[in-house]
Design a protein around this motif. Sequence first.
Motif, PDB file in Angstrom:
ATOM      1  N   MET A  41       0.844  -1.199   0.000  1.00 32.57           N
ATOM      2  CA  MET A  41       0.000   0.000   0.000  1.00 32.57           C
ATOM      3  C   MET A  41       0.888   1.262   0.000  1.00 32.57           C
ATOM      4  N   SER A  42       0.550   2.232  -0.841  1.00 31.28           N
ATOM      5  CA  SER A  42       1.354   3.456  -0.885  1.00 31.28           C
ATOM      6  C   SER A  42       1.039   4.305   0.351  1.00 31.28           C
ATOM      7  N   THR A  43       1.914   5.231   0.639  1.00 33.58           N
ATOM      8  CA  THR A  43       1.666   6.103   1.803  1.00 33.58           C
ATOM      9  C   THR A  43       0.408   6.927   1.572  1.00 33.58           C
ATOM     10  N   GLU A  44       0.173   7.249   0.293  1.00 33.46           N
ATOM     11  CA  GLU A  44      -1.027   8.007  -0.077  1.00 33.46           C
ATOM     12  C   GLU A  44      -2.291   7.236   0.351  1.00 33.46           C
ATOM     13  N   GLU A  45      -2.317   5.939  -0.007  1.00 31.37           N
ATOM     14  CA  GLU A  45      -3.474   5.112   0.327  1.00 31.37           C
ATOM     15  C   GLU A  45      -3.606   4.936   1.841  1.00 31.37           C
ATOM     16  N   MET A  46      -2.443   4.810   2.472  1.00 31.38           N
ATOM     17  CA  MET A  46      -2.472   4.651   3.928  1.00 31.38           C
ATOM     18  C   MET A  46      -3.063   5.891   4.582  1.00 31.38           C
ATOM     19  N   ALA A  47      -2.654   7.052   4.058  1.00 30.65           N
ATOM     20  CA  ALA A  47      -3.166   8.308   4.623  1.00 30.65           C
ATOM     21  C   ALA A  47      -4.676   8.380   4.442  1.00 30.65           C
ATOM     22  N   GLN A  48      -5.147   7.901   3.278  1.00 30.26           N
ATOM     23  CA  GLN A  48      -6.584   7.957   3.028  1.00 30.26           C
ATOM     24  C   GLN A  48      -7.369   7.033   3.959  1.00 30.26           C
ATOM     25  N   GLN A  49      -6.694   5.948   4.367  1.00 21.22           N
ATOM     26  CA  GLN A  49      -7.386   5.001   5.249  1.00 21.22           C
ATOM     27  C   GLN A  49      -7.453   5.494   6.692  1.00 21.22           C
ATOM     28  N   THR A  50      -6.557   6.414   7.009  1.00 22.75           N
ATOM     29  CA  THR A  50      -6.558   6.932   8.376  1.00 22.75           C
ATOM     30  C   THR A  50      -7.834   7.738   8.587  1.00 22.75           C
ATOM     31  N   GLU A  51      -8.402   7.609   9.742  1.00 26.50           N
ATOM     32  CA  GLU A  51      -9.625   8.363   9.996  1.00 26.50           C
ATOM     33  C   GLU A  51      -9.315   9.853  10.051  1.00 26.50           C
ATOM     34  N   THR A  52     -10.215  10.674   9.572  1.00 22.29           N
ATOM     35  CA  THR A  52      -9.953  12.109   9.588  1.00 22.29           C
ATOM     36  C   THR A  52     -10.205  12.640  10.999  1.00 22.29           C
ATOM     37  N   PRO A  53      -9.446  13.658  11.400  1.00 23.01           N
ATOM     38  CA  PRO A  53      -9.633  14.172  12.756  1.00 23.01           C
ATOM     39  C   PRO A  53     -11.039  14.690  12.985  1.00 23.01           C
ATOM     40  N   THR A  54     -11.667  15.228  11.959  1.00 22.26           N
ATOM     41  CA  THR A  54     -12.992  15.804  12.180  1.00 22.26           C
ATOM     42  C   THR A  54     -14.086  14.742  12.160  1.00 22.26           C
ATOM     43  N   LYS A  55     -13.885  13.691  11.344  1.00 24.07           N
ATOM     44  CA  LYS A  55     -14.957  12.692  11.237  1.00 24.07           C
ATOM     45  C   LYS A  55     -14.697  11.485  12.128  1.00 24.07           C
ATOM     46  N   SER A  56     -13.500  11.430  12.698  1.00 25.59           N
ATOM     47  CA  SER A  56     -13.111  10.245  13.439  1.00 25.59           C
ATOM     48  C   SER A  56     -14.024   9.988  14.629  1.00 25.59           C
ATOM     49  N   ALA A  57     -14.253   8.704  14.872  1.00 24.71           N
ATOM     50  CA  ALA A  57     -15.032   8.333  16.048  1.00 24.71           C
ATOM     51  C   ALA A  57     -14.124   8.368  17.271  1.00 24.71           C
ATOM     52  N   LYS A  58     -12.835   8.505  17.029  1.00 25.82           N
ATOM     53  CA  LYS A  58     -11.885   8.526  18.147  1.00 25.82           C
ATOM     54  C   LYS A  58     -11.932   9.864  18.886  1.00 25.82           C
ATOM     55  N   VAL A  59     -11.429   9.848  20.090  1.00 26.05           N
ATOM     56  CA  VAL A  59     -11.507  11.034  20.945  1.00 26.05           C
ATOM     57  C   VAL A  59     -10.332  11.977  20.667  1.00 26.05           C
ATOM     58  N   ASP A  60     -10.652  13.259  20.472  1.00 28.79           N
ATOM     59  CA  ASP A  60      -9.637  14.268  20.141  1.00 28.79           C
ATOM     60  C   ASP A  60      -9.021  14.821  21.435  1.00 28.79           C
ATOM     61  N   VAL A  61      -8.165  14.064  22.060  1.00 28.16           N
ATOM     62  CA  VAL A  61      -7.638  14.470  23.369  1.00 28.16           C
ATOM     63  C   VAL A  61      -6.762  15.724  23.297  1.00 28.16           C
ATOM     64  N   ALA A  62      -6.137  15.955  22.136  1.00 27.76           N
ATOM     65  CA  ALA A  62      -5.245  17.117  22.010  1.00 27.76           C
ATOM     66  C   ALA A  62      -6.012  18.431  21.997  1.00 27.76           C
ATOM     67  N   SER A  63      -7.321  18.372  21.764  1.00 27.73           N
ATOM     68  CA  SER A  63      -8.126  19.602  21.783  1.00 27.73           C
ATOM     69  C   SER A  63      -8.848  19.786  23.107  1.00 27.73           C
ATOM     70  N   MET A  64      -8.633  18.866  24.045  1.00 34.25           N
ATOM     71  CA  MET A  64      -9.324  18.967  25.331  1.00 34.25           C
ATOM     72  C   MET A  64      -8.573  19.896  26.282  1.00 34.25           C
ATOM     73  N   THR A  65      -9.330  20.717  27.021  1.00 34.24           N
ATOM     74  CA  THR A  65      -8.701  21.505  28.075  1.00 34.24           C
ATOM     75  C   THR A  65      -8.268  20.537  29.179  1.00 34.24           C
ATOM     76  N   ARG A  66      -7.481  21.039  30.113  1.00 34.94           N
ATOM     77  CA  ARG A  66      -6.974  20.156  31.176  1.00 34.94           C
ATOM     78  C   ARG A  66      -8.124  19.560  31.992  1.00 34.94           C
TER      79      ARG A  66
END
Length: 361
Positions: A1-26
């Motif tokens: 898989m090319s890095t391009e394809e890998m990047a596309q497979q990564t979830e986007t920060p805005t649509k990701s179901a994962k938690v955006d801890v770097a944007s959380m206040t303390r």
Amino acid sequence: MSTEEMAQQTETPTKSAKVDVASMTREELTAYLESLGEKRFRAEQVFAWIHERHAASFDAMTNLSKDLRKKLTQEAFLPSFATERIQTSAKDGTKKYLFKTLDGEFVESVRMIYKHGITVCISSQIGCRMGCKFCASTLGGLVRSLTAGEMAEQIYRIEEDTGERVSNVVIMGMGEPFDNYEALLRFLTLITDEKGHHLSRRQITVSTCGIVPKIRAFADADTGVTLALSLHASNDAMRREIMPVAAAYDLKSVVDACRYYFEKTGRRVTFEYALIGGVNDTDWAVSELSALFKGFPCHLNVIPVNPVTETGMKAPDREGVERFLKALEKAGIHATVRREMGRDIDGACGQLRGRVTHQIP
Ligand code: SAH
């Protein structure tokens, strides 16, 4: 898989179901880690890893238990920009950074060296929808807003690259910060946190094209930062020709909102004025400006307009700029010319466009 394809497979920060801890206040991070069954002090550790030590992954957070590191990797994400390119100005050492986001978009930031320290100009959005006629950032429209974590990430990656602390931050890169208001406030909370970068509020400037209700809300929020207002014209007709936002808010309401900012915060507002030959550099413009600013202690920052191939707008010659400044002085308007930095690397005001424009041979 090319890095391009890998990047596309990564979830986007805005649509990701994962938690955006770097944007959380303390506080938010504390609540989140408590919800995972962790003790409060863990939040301080994770916060410091992100905002002080700039960890690129949860695995790097070595004082956390292996279990917690694993859990965070599964549940949460970090912005983790890849540095795609760094251009350095041969003239003044200014560096322009092109970063790639998790969802494969590009963000540009500029690092400038001044006598008083290192200033970084960060972007608040990818692209922009404000449509100012002289600015390259708006040519492709708005792609998306950046998260608070992504705004801070620009500073952190630059510090990691240079090994030098950033002392001043200007939010004057791509995008309109007041079109991404909630993330902006969150970013200011993060970057000034004493357990993180602990940047002084006095060393931060937010620049807006003039979204009046947001200027007023920002005054009420009393963040303690400096407000810069992109004026660029001395009357409404002229402003509407070069800035579509002027159709929504006239000059009087914009300047009134700035007066309100000054009254509320005690911080002097800076007005930015991109000087365009034959458009806004006349004596007439000076007398209109003087009427506009009557009784208002402010500062005019004149920026001879920087070239953007598509805009066709040109700055007056050196004598023209001098003449305009003399006329301002005579009219009692406190003004300075912004020192041009990084123009040879398209890193100056209005030249950021967030994509690879010149292919590296
Ligand atoms: N959206 C915000 C911040 C981004 S632009 C704003 O409008 O203020 C930062 C500054 O650069 C603004 O004052 C903007 O109007 C100015 N600018 C844009 N294009 C320019 C150009 N080609 N030459 C000089 N200044 C420019």
